[in-house]
Design an enzyme around this catalytic site. Sequence first.
Site, PDB file in Angstrom:
ATOM      1  N   GLY A   1       0.743  -1.255   0.000  1.00  0.00           N
ATOM      2  CA  GLY A   1       0.000   0.000   0.000  1.00  0.00           C
ATOM      3  C   GLY A   1       0.770   1.301   0.000  1.00  0.00           C
TER       4      GLY A   1
ATOM      5  N   CYS B   1       9.810  -5.139  -9.531  1.00  0.00           N
ATOM      6  CA  CYS B   1      11.054  -5.023  -8.764  1.00  0.00           C
ATOM      7  C   CYS B   1      11.968  -6.184  -9.140  1.00  0.00           C
ATOM      8  CB  CYS B   1      10.786  -4.971  -7.262  1.00  0.00           C
ATOM      9  SG  CYS B   1       9.737  -6.271  -6.624  1.00  0.00           S
TER      10      CYS B   1
END
Length: 771
Positions: free
Chosen positions: A187, A326
């Site tokens: 988040g 990532c």
Amino acid sequence: MGRGRRHRGTSKRNQIEKSKENVQRPLKSDASFDSNFQKPISSNLDFEEYYKEQRIVKAKEWDSFMEILRKPLPAAFRVNSNGQFCDDLRLKLENDFMESLQAEAVESGESEAIKPLPWYPKNLAWHSNFSRKEIRKNQTLERFHEFLKLETEVGNMTRQESVSMVPPLFLDVHPDHFVLDMCAAPGSKTFQLLEIIHESSEPGSLPNGMVVANDVDYKRCNLLIHQTKRTCTTNLMVTNNEGQHFPNCKTKEASDTNHQSIDQLLFDRVLCDVPCSGDGTLRKAPDIWRRWNSGSGNGLHSLQVVLAMRGLSVLKVGGRMIYSTCSMNPIEDEAVVAEILRRCGCSVELVDVSHKLPELIRRPGLKKWKVHDRGGWYRSYKDVPKSQRDGVLKSMFPSGKSDKESTGGGDRYGDMTSISSDESAEEVCDLPLERCMRILPHDQNTGGFFIAVLHKVSPLPEFQEKINQRRNFSTRKNINSCEAVSGTVVTKPEEGAEEDTILEEVVSENGFEHPENDNISEVGIVELAQKLDDMGVRREVPAMQGKWKGLYPVVFLRDETVINGIKTFYGIKDESFPLYGHLVTRNSDISSHGNVKRIYYVSKAVKDVLELNFSVGKPLKISSVGLKMFEKQSAKECEANCCSFRITSEGLPVILPYMTKQILYATMADFKNLLQQKSIKFLDFIHPQIGEKAAELALGSCVMVLVDDTQLGSEPVKVNSSTIAIGCWKGKASLTVMVTTLDCHQLIQRLSDRSKEVENAENCFKTAETD
């Protein structure tokens, strides 16, 4: 009931095992193991061989690249731009900690202890040359650690990996935009998007846009809710849908054009930060060294493509989407972007943002790469044996073509890729993949990251939508979760939040409760997960089945008696701050007597989406929505009033500008005294007139607002975003604060810092006069 739970758990494990079979397992290197498992492993021969072959860095850089990967990741954090104390915190970092930590930095061989990230706007994001572990363990850093911990817990700051902050900055979000964060947990990027929406909106007004934060795992939705709760926003909806099947909320007939509602849920911006193998986070998650293999990226490639295609499907024409990972693996990065562009043809273009954030060091995307499998290296799909083609797909290669296609007469997207006639030559992609961004760890002492910015020029080809539907169905069968696909548990560990900190009250408060007549479990899902953790068992909670199992629906509050009571008690005028149609609750918050426990406020944008979702059969599974504004009080004092709802701490900043009653103004001395004492009798206020005013308020919930000594007695005082106020409870003879001990402590600290600054300024002024 027990047998039912075991059956569902076994089914989930079987599905996960099946998904693992679709991933090729390369040979394991000796470097992946260590007889002393407590010794951290920081090498993997397969990893080194793979990335040397892919040539993601030049040969002369290889040693620097590997050296930085073996070092702990420095801590990074971001000041909340909408926070009440944003400027105070920035000044404290610049004028206090940059100097006080310098000696420790020199001892560690660093030139600076902390510094602002040069590419992040307004000095709001900071980089520390200490790792998170060093900050926790080093006693000389204790004050800095306590500062970070406190400000993060109260929502003034967010600990977030620096490269994770990049994607929202390239999304170009405006306050009226509808934004979808497809794979949002835990988040921090969602938090960042909400900051941008609120920061650019008119002061004192709610933005016309909103953020829909979605995640496939409802347990991770708890973490997402916990993170974003600190934003105190009415413009957020958290959903629990599969990203690759995100619902197409659309009515059969368009509504009238009165702009009071919407007939289709489309987004101006989409953030598609997909689940990935995560080797860009090696510095933060060194366990990846042990379990890294090339099969992880291969196994996720298809899911990443369908997630991105679904994001483009719900994106408005003219809108922008970020695809990011990532991971440093081109199979998860450039290969996915190339396949997106091939499928979309001229309807989507890759945006060149090389001129944006010039101080951010980034590298262009790769134009060529190879695919590795247990059968070895492949330069082209035509070299892949038929027995291996279930795991090695043609979309993984730069051309994205089979042997037949590559030797045929062109393709429907034009001559966009080329293949050399020499079978041993590598394929080179002619798509403009250099417009992608690769952030490598040794360039600016960060983690690794990949970003592509996509612009939707026109509607996607109709045939592509049909293909997407078929592929989505196929993907649903093979992929049970975005978290477990390849034999490696795939996570997005970017933000530094700990999932174990999510408390049961966070879960129940947002509707994650089992209905009373549900036979799935005798205990809540969180209790079950905690018991499994205590037993040392991996968390495998049975999957919920059906539309609303384990999740209470959202309902609009239509009780005019309750709404009118709130308006009258707090003096709220409907034309300035409309309540009717903007108040919602969960049916878990409605007692058997029909009484409501908690009430949430939603912005107009969220209200419109809720109404659309209801009208099309509730395809959005809503985990959390809006801002908790009011909470039921059972105190006897409430029985005498027309309103038994108190204003929550998170709802206070939003509603305070529209209140005309139940407000008490206090000077710094009385304000700090109440925070320290927690409860004060009316006769004990330092300024007697404040105690007299408090005695005149109606029994129940009220608000104390901090004012200057000169403003006392000249009420009402106009409030704004910098106004400091706390919720209180007015009893028969005393006033009591209604905020947590942590919030009290943080507020006292901030007020003390301000007092010192004022005192220092006055002393400087006196010295100047004397001179």
